[in-house]
Design an enzyme around this catalytic site. Structure first.
Site, PDB file in Angstrom:
ATOM      1  N   TRP A  13       0.808  -1.222   0.000  1.00  0.00           N
ATOM      2  CA  TRP A  13       0.000   0.000   0.000  1.00  0.00           C
ATOM      3  C   TRP A  13       0.841   1.272   0.000  1.00  0.00           C
ATOM      4  O   TRP A  13       1.842   1.372   0.718  1.00  0.00           O
ATOM      5  CB  TRP A  13      -0.875   0.006   1.255  1.00  0.00           C
ATOM      6  CG  TRP A  13      -1.590   1.294   1.492  1.00  0.00           C
ATOM      7  CD1 TRP A  13      -1.109   2.414   2.137  1.00  0.00           C
ATOM      8  CD2 TRP A  13      -2.923   1.636   1.087  1.00  0.00           C
ATOM      9  NE1 TRP A  13      -2.057   3.410   2.145  1.00  0.00           N
ATOM     10  CE2 TRP A  13      -3.186   2.965   1.520  1.00  0.00           C
ATOM     11  CE3 TRP A  13      -3.939   0.949   0.410  1.00  0.00           C
ATOM     12  CZ2 TRP A  13      -4.397   3.611   1.294  1.00  0.00           C
ATOM     13  CZ3 TRP A  13      -5.156   1.596   0.187  1.00  0.00           C
ATOM     14  CH2 TRP A  13      -5.363   2.904   0.629  1.00  0.00           C
ATOM     15  N   ASN A  24      -0.102   5.808   0.015  1.00  0.00           N
ATOM     16  CA  ASN A  24      -1.035   6.925  -0.191  1.00  0.00           C
ATOM     17  C   ASN A  24      -0.283   8.245  -0.272  1.00  0.00           C
ATOM     18  O   ASN A  24       0.569   8.377  -1.141  1.00  0.00           O
ATOM     19  CB  ASN A  24      -2.221   6.901   0.787  1.00  0.00           C
ATOM     20  CG  ASN A  24      -1.891   6.919   2.252  1.00  0.00           C
ATOM     21  OD1 ASN A  24      -1.383   5.932   2.790  1.00  0.00           O
ATOM     22  ND2 ASN A  24      -2.196   8.003   2.934  1.00  0.00           N
ATOM     23  N   ASP A  25      -0.562   9.219   0.572  1.00  0.00           N
ATOM     24  CA  ASP A  25      -0.121  10.609   0.359  1.00  0.00           C
ATOM     25  C   ASP A  25       1.346  10.779  -0.049  1.00  0.00           C
ATOM     26  O   ASP A  25       2.237  10.191   0.572  1.00  0.00           O
ATOM     27  CB  ASP A  25      -0.277  11.425   1.654  1.00  0.00           C
ATOM     28  CG  ASP A  25      -1.666  11.375   2.247  1.00  0.00           C
ATOM     29  OD1 ASP A  25      -2.534  10.698   1.681  1.00  0.00           O
ATOM     30  OD2 ASP A  25      -1.874  12.016   3.283  1.00  0.00           O
ATOM     31  N   GLN A  40       3.401   7.933   1.967  1.00  0.00           N
ATOM     32  CA  GLN A  40       2.848   7.082   3.010  1.00  0.00           C
ATOM     33  C   GLN A  40       2.815   5.644   2.498  1.00  0.00           C
ATOM     34  O   GLN A  40       2.331   5.394   1.388  1.00  0.00           O
ATOM     35  CB  GLN A  40       1.443   7.548   3.371  1.00  0.00           C
ATOM     36  CG  GLN A  40       1.421   8.903   4.073  1.00  0.00           C
ATOM     37  CD  GLN A  40       1.883   8.804   5.517  1.00  0.00           C
ATOM     38  OE1 GLN A  40       1.123   8.510   6.415  1.00  0.00           O
ATOM     39  NE2 GLN A  40       3.167   9.046   5.745  1.00  0.00           N
ATOM     40  N   PHE A  51       3.094   9.491  10.057  1.00  0.00           N
ATOM     41  CA  PHE A  51       2.109  10.063   9.145  1.00  0.00           C
ATOM     42  C   PHE A  51       2.738  11.163   8.282  1.00  0.00           C
ATOM     43  O   PHE A  51       3.910  11.486   8.404  1.00  0.00           O
ATOM     44  CB  PHE A  51       0.914  10.605   9.941  1.00  0.00           C
ATOM     45  CG  PHE A  51      -0.156   9.570  10.242  1.00  0.00           C
ATOM     46  CD1 PHE A  51       0.118   8.212  10.216  1.00  0.00           C
ATOM     47  CD2 PHE A  51      -1.451   9.965  10.555  1.00  0.00           C
ATOM     48  CE1 PHE A  51      -0.864   7.257  10.487  1.00  0.00           C
ATOM     49  CE2 PHE A  51      -2.441   9.033  10.828  1.00  0.00           C
ATOM     50  CZ  PHE A  51      -2.155   7.681  10.800  1.00  0.00           C
ATOM     51  N   SER A  52       1.910  11.776   7.448  1.00  0.00           N
ATOM     52  CA  SER A  52       2.388  12.690   6.404  1.00  0.00           C
ATOM     53  C   SER A  52       3.151  13.888   6.965  1.00  0.00           C
ATOM     54  O   SER A  52       2.956  14.293   8.106  1.00  0.00           O
ATOM     55  CB  SER A  52       1.210  13.195   5.573  1.00  0.00           C
ATOM     56  OG  SER A  52       0.646  12.129   4.860  1.00  0.00           O
ATOM     57  N   ASP A 102       0.162  16.432   9.487  1.00  0.00           N
ATOM     58  CA  ASP A 102       0.591  16.820   8.147  1.00  0.00           C
ATOM     59  C   ASP A 102       1.335  18.166   8.121  1.00  0.00           C
ATOM     60  O   ASP A 102       0.943  19.089   7.411  1.00  0.00           O
ATOM     61  CB  ASP A 102      -0.601  16.874   7.174  1.00  0.00           C
ATOM     62  CG  ASP A 102      -1.490  15.646   7.248  1.00  0.00           C
ATOM     63  OD1 ASP A 102      -0.991  14.579   7.658  1.00  0.00           O
ATOM     64  OD2 ASP A 102      -2.681  15.739   6.896  1.00  0.00           O
ATOM     65  N   TRP A 117      -9.964   7.598  -0.919  1.00  0.00           N
ATOM     66  CA  TRP A 117     -10.402   6.745   0.191  1.00  0.00           C
ATOM     67  C   TRP A 117     -11.754   6.092  -0.118  1.00  0.00           C
ATOM     68  O   TRP A 117     -12.630   6.720  -0.710  1.00  0.00           O
ATOM     69  CB  TRP A 117     -10.514   7.560   1.477  1.00  0.00           C
ATOM     70  CG  TRP A 117      -9.196   8.083   1.947  1.00  0.00           C
ATOM     71  CD1 TRP A 117      -8.772   9.385   1.978  1.00  0.00           C
ATOM     72  CD2 TRP A 117      -8.102   7.314   2.453  1.00  0.00           C
ATOM     73  NE1 TRP A 117      -7.500   9.466   2.462  1.00  0.00           N
ATOM     74  CE2 TRP A 117      -7.056   8.213   2.760  1.00  0.00           C
ATOM     75  CE3 TRP A 117      -7.902   5.938   2.675  1.00  0.00           C
ATOM     76  CZ2 TRP A 117      -5.828   7.786   3.283  1.00  0.00           C
ATOM     77  CZ3 TRP A 117      -6.672   5.518   3.199  1.00  0.00           C
ATOM     78  CH2 TRP A 117      -5.662   6.437   3.492  1.00  0.00           C
TER      79      TRP A 117
END
Length: 490
Positions: free
Chosen positions: A37, A39-40, A56, A99-100, A164, A301
């Site tokens: 996986w 993401n961002d 991410q 996290f981001s 973030d 999402w």
């Protein structure tokens, strides 16, 4: 430096996954993880002659999980190579996720600023979040600093959403915006400042929802563009409204004037940045050429993600340059270097009228397509382009001339539910479409980036070709050209 066992374990997990990946939807020229996986996009930065993009990443599963920072780098923003995973969670301040965040070059030291995610009760989704730092002198191996967390708590009037961080320098002072939510669930962006990236002083609220813009503003980015100040955010919880806000979450921006001394931001309305299905959590950097470049997460999402069955999930958009155009609207266009992907060129039409359609028989999966329609005396109701499969499958791009609306219909190529996106597009007598097609994505830039639409697609059929069309009337096609594009990962 001691080898970080958590990073080593993550690297081993990824290498194992890559052996079993089904290649059918693997992208040819986009950033994606080696497996599992992502993401961002995080930490976009130019450092020691190379562009770095982090993201991410869950290296142990094709679903979202404890976030790590994956890492790619490039000399030209086109040809990317994988670097080792940069951050793994598990320390006392980032127990359940890195996290981001963002990256800056601090006098030769590449500094990552990220959110530590810590569950209080995972089943109830209660947590707290902190802001932290990791540093590197080679841009590859990162060490978390002893002062972490550099910001341990959000302001007292905050909910637990506090993440973030995006950091930049202005007049020899570091500034940081963080996405935040108030106790009554109002999305906002808050501001900090620092001399040394270690000790941070809370300045106040930079901008806040008026009640219509959601409960949490993720992934903020604040920068100057064309003498204006742009606040880029990804709000969660906006209600859909006609053609706007039809994805679960959006990414958009405000344009305004900012006073650093008073922390006052006078801004206009919130505008979506991309009008397709799959664009979120965008982040920017300024490169050495002075360009403001943006990359977004090319997924959404809670959407269908068929690549999970194949051992991977998630991708990033091609890099795009942001400019401020007419009426203070932000335009996005592919970076100039993207033409380096071009291989064989085919010119299908030049200054030719069509009253029905013209089919270019081309079954390549990696294409750049350019089409320009002269609308000055056009009698057709609509014009556009179709990417056709050999049987039922197709993606249809239609411009409705009277309504001045552009639509992207992916309902017959992997988006059965909620497959159409539409946006207003004013024309000045012409329509230009520039399209980037990859094995499982389409990115559309209309009228020199005035509007963009980005969506993932999932074809099962072989491709028949590209069809340029006009409905109920004639149109002059000034240009219909396409290029095969190279696969950077092969």
């Amino acid at each position: 430096m001691v080898i970080d066992q958590k990073l080593q374990k993550a690297e081993e997990a990824i290498k194992k996954t890559t052996q079993n990946i089904n290649p059918r939807y693997r992208l040819g020229y986009h950033i994606m993880g080696e497996g599992n996986w992502i993401n961002d996009p995080n930490g976009l930065v130019q450092y020691k002659g190379e562009y770095h993009v982090f993201y991410q990443h869950h290296p142990y599963d094709e679903n979202w999980g404890p976030m790590h920072w994956g890492h790619v780098k490039s000399k030209d923003l086109v040809n990317w190579e994988y670097a080792p995973i940069a951050l793994a969670p598990g320390d006392e301040y980032d127990r359940d996720g890195c996290f981001s965040g963002s990256a800056v070059n601090n006098n030769g030291e590449l500094t990552l600023i990220y959110t530590g995610h810590n569950y209080i009760n995972q089943e109830e989704d209660t947590f707290y979040q902190t802001q932290n730092i990791a540093v590197s002198t080679d841009g590859v191996v990162f060490e978390k600093v002893g002062q972490n967390p550099v910001i341990a708590h959000p302001p007292e009037d905050s909910a637990h959403h506090f993440r973030d961080p995006k950091v930049w320098k202005h007049n020899n002072q570091w500034y940081m915006v963080v996405g935040n939510s108030t106790k009554d669930q109002t999305g906002r962006v808050i501001l900090y400042k620092s001399q040394d990236l270690r000790k941070w002083e809370y300045v106040g609220v930079l901008a806040q929802s008026d009640g219509t813009l959601g409960y949490m503003w993720e992934c903020p980015d604040f920068f100057e563009l064309g003498e204006k100040h742009i606040l880029l955010i990804s709000p969660q919880g906006i209600e859909s409204k006609g053609d706007d806000y039809n994805n679960l979450f959006q990414t958009g921006y405000f344009v305004g004037e900012y006073d650093y001394e008073k922390n006052e931001y006078e801004k206009g309305e919130f505008l979506e940045l991309d009008h397709g299905h799959d664009f979120y959590a965008a982040q920017t950097l300024v490169d050495e050429k002075g360009r403001r470049i943006v990359i977004g997460w090319m997924d959404m999402w809670e959407s269908e993600m068929p690549t999970k069955q194949d051992g991977w999930c998630g991708a990033l958009t091609i890099p795009r340059e942001l400019t401020l155009g007419k009426n203070n609207a932000v335009s996005m266009n592919p970076i100039d270097e993207i033409v380096e992907l071009r291989e064989a060129k085919s010119v299908e039409l030049e200054n030719k009228s069509i009253s029905d359609y013209h089919l270019a028989k081309e079954n390549s999966s990696l294409l750049e397509i350019k089409a320009e329609f002269d609308l000055t005396d056009c009698k057709a109701e609509s014009v556009g382009l179709t990417i056709k499969g050999v049987e039922e499958e197709e993606v249809v791009i239609t411009y409705h001339i009277r309504d001045e609306k552009l639509s992207l219909d992916c309902s017959k190529m992997g988006k059965k539910e909620d497959g159409v996106r539409t946006t207003e597009l004013v024309n000045d007598g012409k329509l230009t479409l520039r399209i980037f097609l990859d094995r499982s994505s389409i990115e559309l830039f209309a009228n020199d980036g005035m509007k963009t639409m980005t969506s993932r697609i999932y074809p099962n059929e072989e491709r028949l070709g590209l069809m340029c069309f006009a409905n109920k009337g004639e149109v002059n096609v000034k240009e219909f050209t396409y290029w095969k594009l190279k696969d950077i990962w092969k």
